[in-house]
Design an enzyme around this catalytic site. Structure first.
Site, PDB file in Angstrom:
ATOM      1  N   ASP A   7       0.839  -1.197   0.000  1.00  0.00           N
ATOM      2  CA  ASP A   7       0.000   0.000   0.000  1.00  0.00           C
ATOM      3  C   ASP A   7       0.876   1.250   0.000  1.00  0.00           C
ATOM      4  OD1 ASP A   7      -2.283   1.579   0.238  1.00  0.00           O
ATOM      5  OD2 ASP A   7      -2.275   1.446   2.427  1.00  0.00           O
ATOM      6  N   ASP A   9      -0.421   5.004   1.002  1.00  0.00           N
ATOM      7  CA  ASP A   9      -0.712   5.935   2.106  1.00  0.00           C
ATOM      8  C   ASP A   9      -0.649   5.234   3.453  1.00  0.00           C
ATOM      9  OD1 ASP A   9      -1.082   7.919   0.251  1.00  0.00           O
ATOM     10  OD2 ASP A   9      -3.249   7.629   0.144  1.00  0.00           O
TER      11      ASP A   9
END
Lengths: 175, 175
Positions: A7, A9
């Site tokens: 991922d 963020d």
């Protein structure tokens, strides 16, 4: 070569940190960390400022200048030699962030190529051997090994193997 | 609910058509369709204009105004009720296209949501039951049912079930 889905963020980029820094400077006010729980990080900010925070989040440029998580650049450089890495960000909700995220990734992680970036809305159609993500909603659908990257909003989540920082990721993937 | 992975360019959007229209009007010259083969559609244009065509392709706005493939809007509206649909575009190579593609999709196909759009570089990490795509490089890695959407550049490809237009897709998926 095993595939790792990573991922963006709160995992390699720090939008929450950038938002808090911006907010506290702009409004001479403190964020309430105790109120930031799974799915409700907005609650760390006073109700009357939710709209401002959301506008900031949707504005062009916000995702272009985010701080990089400590050690992510060095650890991922070595992981990128040993694994098939894809950076998968549920970013389509924020259309102004899409090019910013591409430009940010290739600036700070120049060893990645555009082929390794995926910008989606939902991650349920993504397949790999490992997923490192701060959101349960992404991990629940994943069929491989699930690793919860610790963030303020997931402090109370139990039952997942955690990665607290990129040094811990190195201990798992580069041993 | 079965999941269908649907490509964007040359499948629901017509960038090749837009490029040819633009080129022939701008340069009062004809594209050579016979030269457009798998992986080399650029060869339809004279060598001395390759740079111009590539600049057009990378420019902001090009993907915002593309024609929609005939019948795609109506057929996909019904398919969207019966299947889990994701529109997956290998668009990250063209960073200026990312927001354009989001805006285009939600304008012409308003029944789709941002959750159904995936913008990637490579499609090998995408999993589903069916994939409709005009590129062999995307179909080869896919584990489900592969459907080649006919385009100028893939006319000579053999060994795949083809979809020539959205009426044929309806005959397969909405029977």
């Amino acid at each position: 070569m095993e595939r790792i889905i990573i991922d963006m963020d709160e995992v390699i980029a720090d939008p929450m940190g950038a938002m808090i820094t911006w907010y506290e400077k702009e409004y001479h006010s403190k964020v309430n960390y105790d109120n930031i729980k799974e799915g409700s990080w907005l609650k760390g900010f006073p109700d009357e400022h939710h709209q401002l925070v959301l506008e900031k989040l949707y504005s062009p440029g916000f995702f272009r200048d985010l701080p990089v998580m400590d050690d992510a650049v060095d650890v991922l450089k070595e992981m990128n030699q040993r694994y098939e890495i894809f950076i998968v960000s549920a970013a389509v909700e924020f259309p102004n962030s899409l090019k910013d995220k591409h430009d940010w990734l290739l600036e700070y992680f120049p060893y990645f190529t555009w082929r390794q970036l995926v910008l989606c809305g939902d991650k349920r159609m993504i397949v790999g051997d490992h997923m490192i993500d701060d959101h349960l909603k992404n991990l629940v659908h994943f069929k491989g090994n699930k690793l919860l990257y610790s963030a303020l909003h997931n402090r109370e989540v139990q039952g997942y193997q955690r990665i607290n920082n990129w040094k811990e990721a190195a201990a798992i993937f580069l041993k």
